[in-house]
Design a protein around this motif. Structure first.
Motif, PDB file in Angstrom:
ATOM      1  N   THR A  65      41.144  -0.061  19.088  1.00 16.78           N
ATOM      2  CA  THR A  65      40.002   0.561  18.744  1.00 16.78           C
ATOM      3  C   THR A  65      38.882   0.912  19.832  1.00 16.78           C
ATOM      4  O   THR A  65      38.448   2.024  19.702  1.00 16.78           O
ATOM      5  CB  THR A  65      39.349  -0.053  17.314  1.00 16.78           C
ATOM      6  OG1 THR A  65      39.165  -1.187  17.593  1.00 16.78           O
ATOM      7  CG2 THR A  65      40.253   0.353  16.076  1.00 16.78           C
ATOM      8  N   ASP A  66      38.888  -0.348  20.418  1.00 18.63           N
ATOM      9  CA  ASP A  66      37.899  -0.142  21.608  1.00 18.63           C
ATOM     10  C   ASP A  66      38.343   0.858  22.603  1.00 18.63           C
ATOM     11  O   ASP A  66      37.662   1.597  23.302  1.00 18.63           O
ATOM     12  CB  ASP A  66      37.932  -1.450  22.403  1.00 18.63           C
ATOM     13  CG  ASP A  66      37.190  -2.559  21.611  1.00 18.63           C
ATOM     14  OD1 ASP A  66      36.444  -2.299  20.402  1.00 18.63           O
ATOM     15  OD2 ASP A  66      37.332  -3.853  21.661  1.00 18.63           O
ATOM     16  N   TYR A 141      41.987  -6.266  10.152  1.00 17.73           N
ATOM     17  CA  TYR A 141      42.391  -5.313   9.350  1.00 17.73           C
ATOM     18  C   TYR A 141      41.669  -3.753   9.545  1.00 17.73           C
ATOM     19  O   TYR A 141      42.528  -2.812   9.365  1.00 17.73           O
ATOM     20  CB  TYR A 141      41.593  -5.575   7.898  1.00 17.73           C
ATOM     21  CG  TYR A 141      41.733  -4.805   6.782  1.00 17.73           C
ATOM     22  CD1 TYR A 141      43.154  -4.317   6.235  1.00 17.73           C
ATOM     23  CD2 TYR A 141      40.794  -3.933   6.160  1.00 17.73           C
ATOM     24  CE1 TYR A 141      43.214  -3.521   5.034  1.00 17.73           C
ATOM     25  CE2 TYR A 141      40.904  -2.881   4.952  1.00 17.73           C
ATOM     26  CZ  TYR A 141      42.012  -2.705   4.715  1.00 17.73           C
ATOM     27  OH  TYR A 141      42.311  -1.677   3.562  1.00 17.73           O
ATOM     28  N   GLY A 142      40.627  -3.977  10.253  1.00 21.06           N
ATOM     29  CA  GLY A 142      40.160  -2.492  10.662  1.00 21.06           C
ATOM     30  C   GLY A 142      41.142  -1.777  11.618  1.00 21.06           C
ATOM     31  O   GLY A 142      41.262  -0.364  11.577  1.00 21.06           O
ATOM     32  N   MET A 145      44.139  -0.625   9.726  1.00 17.82           N
ATOM     33  CA  MET A 145      43.980   0.844   8.928  1.00 17.82           C
ATOM     34  C   MET A 145      43.921   1.954   9.952  1.00 17.82           C
ATOM     35  O   MET A 145      44.509   3.084   9.683  1.00 17.82           O
ATOM     36  CB  MET A 145      42.835   0.639   8.093  1.00 17.82           C
ATOM     37  CG  MET A 145      43.064  -0.349   6.666  1.00 17.82           C
ATOM     38  SD  MET A 145      44.515   0.099   5.911  1.00 17.82           S
ATOM     39  CE  MET A 145      44.172   1.942   5.361  1.00 17.82           C
ATOM     40  N   TYR A 146      43.368   1.870  11.184  1.00 13.33           N
ATOM     41  CA  TYR A 146      43.037   2.859  11.878  1.00 13.33           C
ATOM     42  C   TYR A 146      44.593   3.079  12.771  1.00 13.33           C
ATOM     43  O   TYR A 146      44.585   4.234  13.011  1.00 13.33           O
ATOM     44  CB  TYR A 146      42.323   2.408  13.226  1.00 13.33           C
ATOM     45  CG  TYR A 146      40.664   2.416  12.319  1.00 13.33           C
ATOM     46  CD1 TYR A 146      40.521   3.087  11.292  1.00 13.33           C
ATOM     47  CD2 TYR A 146      39.470   1.865  13.215  1.00 13.33           C
ATOM     48  CE1 TYR A 146      39.100   3.073  10.625  1.00 13.33           C
ATOM     49  CE2 TYR A 146      38.060   2.077  12.782  1.00 13.33           C
ATOM     50  CZ  TYR A 146      37.971   2.681  11.436  1.00 13.33           C
ATOM     51  OH  TYR A 146      36.786   2.738  10.633  1.00 13.33           O
ATOM     52  N   PHE A 147      45.345   2.179  12.754  1.00 10.77           N
ATOM     53  CA  PHE A 147      46.623   2.429  13.412  1.00 10.77           C
ATOM     54  C   PHE A 147      47.460   3.157  12.410  1.00 10.77           C
ATOM     55  O   PHE A 147      48.050   4.393  12.611  1.00 10.77           O
ATOM     56  CB  PHE A 147      47.495   1.120  13.440  1.00 10.77           C
ATOM     57  CG  PHE A 147      47.432   0.575  14.855  1.00 10.77           C
ATOM     58  CD1 PHE A 147      48.754   0.886  15.677  1.00 10.77           C
ATOM     59  CD2 PHE A 147      46.458  -0.312  15.224  1.00 10.77           C
ATOM     60  CE1 PHE A 147      48.494   0.270  17.243  1.00 10.77           C
ATOM     61  CE2 PHE A 147      46.639  -0.862  16.576  1.00 10.77           C
ATOM     62  CZ  PHE A 147      47.922  -0.545  17.470  1.00 10.77           C
ATOM     63  N   VAL A 148      47.430   2.927  11.096  1.00  6.79           N
ATOM     64  CA  VAL A 148      48.149   3.885   9.957  1.00  6.79           C
ATOM     65  C   VAL A 148      47.639   5.187  10.049  1.00  6.79           C
ATOM     66  O   VAL A 148      48.160   6.042   9.923  1.00  6.79           O
ATOM     67  CB  VAL A 148      48.024   3.127   8.706  1.00  6.79           C
ATOM     68  CG1 VAL A 148      48.709   4.105   7.636  1.00  6.79           C
ATOM     69  CG2 VAL A 148      48.797   1.712   8.704  1.00  6.79           C
ATOM     70  N   GLN A 149      46.100   4.972  10.111  1.00  5.17           N
ATOM     71  CA  GLN A 149      45.495   6.584   9.977  1.00  5.17           C
ATOM     72  C   GLN A 149      45.595   7.435  11.207  1.00  5.17           C
ATOM     73  O   GLN A 149      45.927   8.670  11.002  1.00  5.17           O
ATOM     74  CB  GLN A 149      43.758   6.343   9.868  1.00  5.17           C
ATOM     75  CG  GLN A 149      43.134   7.288   9.649  1.00  5.17           C
ATOM     76  CD  GLN A 149      41.653   7.008   9.833  1.00  5.17           C
ATOM     77  OE1 GLN A 149      40.868   6.461  10.535  1.00  5.17           O
ATOM     78  NE2 GLN A 149      40.794   7.541   8.650  1.00  5.17           N
ATOM     79  N   ASP A 387      34.300  -2.461   2.588  1.00  6.05           N
ATOM     80  CA  ASP A 387      33.731  -3.837   3.394  1.00  6.05           C
ATOM     81  C   ASP A 387      32.391  -4.031   2.668  1.00  6.05           C
ATOM     82  O   ASP A 387      32.061  -5.314   2.578  1.00  6.05           O
ATOM     83  CB  ASP A 387      33.700  -3.294   4.739  1.00  6.05           C
ATOM     84  CG  ASP A 387      33.394  -4.530   5.398  1.00  6.05           C
ATOM     85  OD1 ASP A 387      33.977  -5.830   5.506  1.00  6.05           O
ATOM     86  OD2 ASP A 387      32.126  -4.598   5.977  1.00  6.05           O
ATOM     87  N   LYS A 388      31.524  -2.845   2.566  1.00  7.26           N
ATOM     88  CA  LYS A 388      30.113  -3.017   2.144  1.00  7.26           C
ATOM     89  C   LYS A 388      30.165  -3.725   0.690  1.00  7.26           C
ATOM     90  O   LYS A 388      29.458  -4.488   0.370  1.00  7.26           O
ATOM     91  CB  LYS A 388      29.657  -1.729   2.147  1.00  7.26           C
ATOM     92  CG  LYS A 388      28.021  -1.817   1.821  1.00  7.26           C
ATOM     93  CD  LYS A 388      27.350  -0.620   2.246  1.00  7.26           C
ATOM     94  CE  LYS A 388      25.737  -0.932   2.264  1.00  7.26           C
ATOM     95  NZ  LYS A 388      25.016   0.242   2.804  1.00  7.26           N
ATOM     96  N   TYR A 389      31.050  -3.196  -0.191  1.00 10.97           N
ATOM     97  CA  TYR A 389      30.898  -3.889  -1.547  1.00 10.97           C
ATOM     98  C   TYR A 389      31.447  -5.246  -1.712  1.00 10.97           C
ATOM     99  O   TYR A 389      31.329  -6.076  -2.734  1.00 10.97           O
ATOM    100  CB  TYR A 389      31.296  -2.738  -2.558  1.00 10.97           C
ATOM    101  CG  TYR A 389      30.249  -1.842  -2.915  1.00 10.97           C
ATOM    102  CD1 TYR A 389      29.396  -2.342  -4.026  1.00 10.97           C
ATOM    103  CD2 TYR A 389      30.334  -0.542  -2.346  1.00 10.97           C
ATOM    104  CE1 TYR A 389      28.278  -1.217  -4.202  1.00 10.97           C
ATOM    105  CE2 TYR A 389      29.421   0.331  -2.647  1.00 10.97           C
ATOM    106  CZ  TYR A 389      28.328   0.023  -3.403  1.00 10.97           C
ATOM    107  OH  TYR A 389      27.376   0.853  -3.532  1.00 10.97           O
TER     108      TYR A 389
END
Length: 490
Positions: A65-66, A141-142, A145-149, A387-389
């Motif tokens: 992601t970076d 986890y982020g 999910m970004y890999f899959v996305q 993540d917020k909730y």
């Protein structure tokens, strides 16, 4: 299933208002389980946990992601090339760790499509594990999910030959594939999936409940076993449903307990100057409410969170679907808090509007803004939304534990200190509750009205802002003395 079918399945799991908000009703338990099973993940098996460890290890050491979530790329093609490089590097690493010979062949042939099913299984296992263990994986986890996305992007998928998405395996789909949906309608389903809580009961009473649960599990397993599903597989599904009940209790109970405490300690019509809930700009608040209005504003917010926590499995499933939806592309935007992937969340919006509508009907009249921020700079995407909730139980659980610890406190030295410094346990409890109700719901936490205020997610922003300032409170030292560590468990 295609995206539209999954969307309808997940949205249908949100309980109608005619059903109770808890799952303790014997009469409605089969209906409850049939609905919830559509979004309740199946427990990981031993072999799957081995693959999970491989996935986590591979993601932990990569900086995907970076590297790709930056605005420095001069063209979309260059970013796509970097995405492919990052994805294939991790996939190759996973395969080498899992099967060295196959990994070597993969490095030579570059034929990743040959192992598409294996890689999809691995990433599905990671996503399934996260839903049932929200406090695990963290930033990993982020990345997952970004890999899959990114694998769903047409340019990446065309070069890779496949994508990494596979629907999360749920109890409903597991039983449906094995023609065993009747398990969910069994009258013993309540006893077989109930969570057994000690709650100060005698050992004999607890043992009796355990035996009743075990007998119910065995009865269902024996009754519904067939050539297409074994007793062990039925047991595994029942254990998964039992896990979900534990999960719901952990997430919802703190909210329900705090609502009870507010009602027991405050009245909207009786104002004690020392414990007034009134807020205005003079005390740093961004909202202006008198005692009556703030009392109802806090209760409405807590009731909304209670409903959200009750539907958290549906929201997790929809979050997963939103992030991997190939028809809704994201945009990289710098919102002054870093570069984020802003992506519309139409399905979560539908779910949240249903939940909010139920909360508003229960409240009678709604105080504050009812705007739901999704797919904007306040809540950029479904990952940030969920993540917020998930911060709700992280904020409220330590607070409730503190109050319960105060009630059972017998340390004479500490009791004397509380009496001298704060006027006693009950006075301290009400003081902390007052502080939370005033400054945890005052519209603060951001430098503009768009990101905070009284909107739906702004209420949680204010509560998190209060949690971050807890170390400045006069009563903070007492929290530490009674076992408080932090709001994130660290």
């Amino acid at each position: 299933m295609n995206t539209e079918e999954l969307r309808e399945l997940y949205l249908s799991s949100i309980l109608p208002e005619s059903l109770p908000d808890n799952h303790k009703s014997t009469e409605n338990a089969p209906c409850f389980m049939s609905q919830r099973s559509k979004v309740i993940p199946v427990r990981l098996e031993y072999q799957e946990r081995k693959l999970l460890h491989l996935l986590v290890a591979a993601l932990d050491v990569c900086d995907y992601t970076d590297t790709v979530d930056t605005l420095r790329f001069s063209s979309k093609a260059k970013r796509t090339a970097q995405q492919l490089k990052g994805i294939t590097s991790v996939l190759a690493g996973i395969m080498i760790a899992y099967d060295y010979k196959a990994g070597q062949e993969l490095l030579e042939s570059k034929d990743f499509e040959k192992y598409a099913g294996f890689f999809q299984d691995v990433f599905e296992i990671g996503r399934r594990y996260k839903v049932l263990n929200p406090n695990r994986l963290g930033s990993t986890y982020g990345k997952l999910m970004y890999f899959v996305q990114d694998s769903m992007c047409p340019e990446v998928q065309e070069n890779l030959g496949f994508n990494l998405f596979k629907p999360i395996l749920t109890v409903y789909e597991y039983l449906k594939d094995r023609k065993a949906l009747k398990v969910l309608e069994d009258p013993y389903i309540t006893n077989a999936t109930i969570e057994i809580v000690a709650g100060g009961r005698s050992r004999s009473a607890i043992q009796k409940d355990i035996k009743t649960k075990e007998r119910s599990v065995e009865t269902i397993a024996k009754r519904h076993a067939s050539s297409s599903i074994t007793k062990d597989q039925i047991r595994w599904c029942l254990y998964s449903l039992a896990d979900s009940n534990s999960y719901l209790r952990f997430n919802r109970d703190p909210v329900a307990k705090l609502i009870d405490m507010v009602k027991q300690n405050f009245s909207p019509d009786t104002v004690d100057d020392e414990f007034s809930l009134a807020i205005d700009a003079a005390n740093g608040s961004r909202l202006q409410h008198n005692h009556y209005k703030q009392y109802h504003y806090v209760l409405q917010s807590l009731n909304l969170w209670l409903l959200i926590m009750g539907e958290i499995f549906s929201l997790w499933a929809l979050s997963d679907l939103e992030l991997t939806n190939p028809d809704v592309q994201y945009e990289l935007v710098d919102n002054n808090q870093g570069v984020h992937r802003i992506q519309a969340c139409p399905n979560i919006r539908i779910a949240m509007e249903r939940i909010l509508s139920r909360a508003q009907r229960q409240a009678g009249s709604w105080i504050g803004d009812s705007t739901i921020h999704l797919g904007d700079t306040a809540v950029p995407n479904a990952l940030l939304f969920i993540d917020k909730y998930m911060q709700v139980p992280r904020i409220l659980t330590p607070l409730v534990l503190f109050f319960e610890e105060l009630d059972s406190l017998h340390d004479q030295a500490l009791l004397r200190y509380i009496e001298t410094a704060f006027g006693g346990k009950e006075y301290l409890k009400k003081m902390v509750l007052t502080d939370f109700m005033r400054f945890g719901f005052d519209g603060s936490g951001a430098d503009n009205w768009f990101d905070a205020g009284s909107c739906i997610d702004g209420r949680l922003t204010s509560a998190w802002n209060w949690a971050n300032s807890i170390h400045t409170k006069d009563y903070y030292r007492v929290l530490l003395m009674t076992g408080f560590l932090s709001f994130n468990g660290e």
